[in-house]
Design a protein around this motif. Structure first.
Motif, PDB file in Angstrom:
ATOM      1  N   THR A  88      14.660   9.406  -2.395  1.00 28.22           N
ATOM      2  CA  THR A  88      14.403  10.840  -2.208  1.00 28.22           C
ATOM      3  C   THR A  88      13.287  11.303  -3.142  1.00 28.22           C
ATOM      4  O   THR A  88      12.495  12.173  -2.769  1.00 28.22           O
ATOM      5  N   ASP A  89      13.204  10.707  -4.321  1.00 25.52           N
ATOM      6  CA  ASP A  89      12.119  11.063  -5.246  1.00 25.52           C
ATOM      7  C   ASP A  89      10.760  10.714  -4.658  1.00 25.52           C
ATOM      8  O   ASP A  89       9.806  11.497  -4.765  1.00 25.52           O
ATOM      9  N   THR A  90      10.666   9.543  -4.039  1.00 20.97           N
ATOM     10  CA  THR A  90       9.401   9.140  -3.418  1.00 20.97           C
ATOM     11  C   THR A  90       9.059  10.069  -2.274  1.00 20.97           C
ATOM     12  O   THR A  90       7.898  10.473  -2.110  1.00 20.97           O
ATOM     13  N   LEU A  91      10.045  10.446  -1.498  1.00 21.22           N
ATOM     14  CA  LEU A  91       9.824  11.361  -0.379  1.00 21.22           C
ATOM     15  C   LEU A  91       9.312  12.710  -0.884  1.00 21.22           C
ATOM     16  O   LEU A  91       8.358  13.266  -0.325  1.00 21.22           O
ATOM     17  N   THR A  95       7.208   6.493   8.305  1.00 24.06           N
ATOM     18  CA  THR A  95       7.249   5.048   8.537  1.00 24.06           C
ATOM     19  C   THR A  95       5.842   4.467   8.472  1.00 24.06           C
ATOM     20  O   THR A  95       5.611   3.414   7.861  1.00 24.06           O
ATOM     21  N   MET A  96       4.882   5.177   9.044  1.00 25.56           N
ATOM     22  CA  MET A  96       3.488   4.719   8.985  1.00 25.56           C
ATOM     23  C   MET A  96       2.981   4.743   7.552  1.00 25.56           C
ATOM     24  O   MET A  96       2.339   3.783   7.093  1.00 25.56           O
ATOM     25  N   VAL A  97       3.260   5.800   6.831  1.00 24.84           N
ATOM     26  CA  VAL A  97       2.844   5.903   5.426  1.00 24.84           C
ATOM     27  C   VAL A  97       3.453   4.757   4.622  1.00 24.84           C
ATOM     28  O   VAL A  97       2.771   4.126   3.804  1.00 24.84           O
ATOM     29  N   ARG A 100       1.416   1.908   2.581  1.00 22.72           N
ATOM     30  CA  ARG A 100       1.660   1.658   1.156  1.00 22.72           C
ATOM     31  C   ARG A 100       2.101   0.214   0.932  1.00 22.72           C
ATOM     32  O   ARG A 100       1.659  -0.435  -0.006  1.00 22.72           O
ATOM     33  N   SER A 101       2.969  -0.287   1.801  1.00 12.99           N
ATOM     34  CA  SER A 101       3.481  -1.652   1.650  1.00 12.99           C
ATOM     35  C   SER A 101       2.385  -2.694   1.800  1.00 12.99           C
ATOM     36  O   SER A 101       2.510  -3.805   1.286  1.00 12.99           O
ATOM     37  N   THR A 102       1.337  -2.336   2.490  1.00 11.69           N
ATOM     38  CA  THR A 102       0.223  -3.264   2.654  1.00 11.69           C
ATOM     39  C   THR A 102      -0.904  -2.969   1.674  1.00 11.69           C
ATOM     40  O   THR A 102      -2.002  -3.511   1.802  1.00 11.69           O
ATOM     41  N   GLY A 103      -0.621  -2.125   0.687  1.00  9.63           N
ATOM     42  CA  GLY A 103      -1.549  -1.928  -0.411  1.00  9.63           C
ATOM     43  C   GLY A 103      -2.558  -0.814  -0.268  1.00  9.63           C
ATOM     44  O   GLY A 103      -3.477  -0.709  -1.089  1.00  9.63           O
ATOM     45  N   MET A 104      -2.431   0.032   0.733  1.00 10.03           N
ATOM     46  CA  MET A 104      -3.394   1.125   0.852  1.00 10.03           C
ATOM     47  C   MET A 104      -3.174   2.104  -0.305  1.00 10.03           C
ATOM     48  O   MET A 104      -2.049   2.531  -0.549  1.00 10.03           O
ATOM     49  N   PRO A 105      -4.240   2.460  -0.999  1.00 13.76           N
ATOM     50  CA  PRO A 105      -4.099   3.415  -2.104  1.00 13.76           C
ATOM     51  C   PRO A 105      -3.658   4.793  -1.602  1.00 13.76           C
ATOM     52  O   PRO A 105      -3.983   5.196  -0.478  1.00 13.76           O
ATOM     53  N   ILE A 106      -2.956   5.502  -2.458  1.00 16.60           N
ATOM     54  CA  ILE A 106      -2.483   6.849  -2.118  1.00 16.60           C
ATOM     55  C   ILE A 106      -3.652   7.734  -1.698  1.00 16.60           C
ATOM     56  O   ILE A 106      -3.544   8.497  -0.743  1.00 16.60           O
TER      57      ILE A 106
END
Length: 136
Positions: free
Chosen positions: A17-20, A52-54, A58-64
């Protein structure tokens, strides 16, 4: 099942929830999350699909910052598809490069496993092979 609480949404997309909350605060969502009269967030199916896309990006390393840019482009609506495509293609190139590197590393690990399995199958003492590549 029209909408979900923050706890439900986090669980469904595999985030805390913190990440969200962080994603919402940092401008990674496509719209402000609606709230009930008591102030509780309510996430719709479309929000979960976007999250889910975000999460995948992120899981594939895309920077914020790149995800923030992508979200801004999507929020802006049609007319910027070329920019979106360029952003995603650049990330795909990065992911493919990482995948190739990981595949190479996996090959080295597989080779080492094969050496140990062969050695054990032949009943050889690993200590006697210390000077060979088995001990590395």
């Amino acid at each position: 099942m029209g909408s979900h609480t923050i706890a439900e949404a986090a669980d469904l997309v595999g985030l805390s929830t913190d990440t969200l909350r962080y994603y919402e605060k940092d401008g990674l969502l496509l719209r402000p999350v609606p709230r009930t009269s008591s102030g509780q967030r309510r996430y719709a199916v479309e929000d979960l699909q976007w999250l889910t896309m975000v999460t995948r990006l992120r899981s594939t390393g895309m920077p914020i910052r790149a995800i923030r840019r992508y979200a801004a482009l999507v929020r802006a609506g049609s007319g910027n598809e070329v920019e979106r495509l360029e952003l995603l293609r650049a990330h795909r190139r990065t992911v493919l490069d990482q995948l190739a590197e990981i595949t190479e590393h996996l090959g080295a690990i597989e080779a080492k496993i094969g050496i140990y399995e062969d050695t054990l199958d032949r009943g050889l003492d690993l200590e006697r092979t210390r000077g060979s590549s088995v001990g590395v």
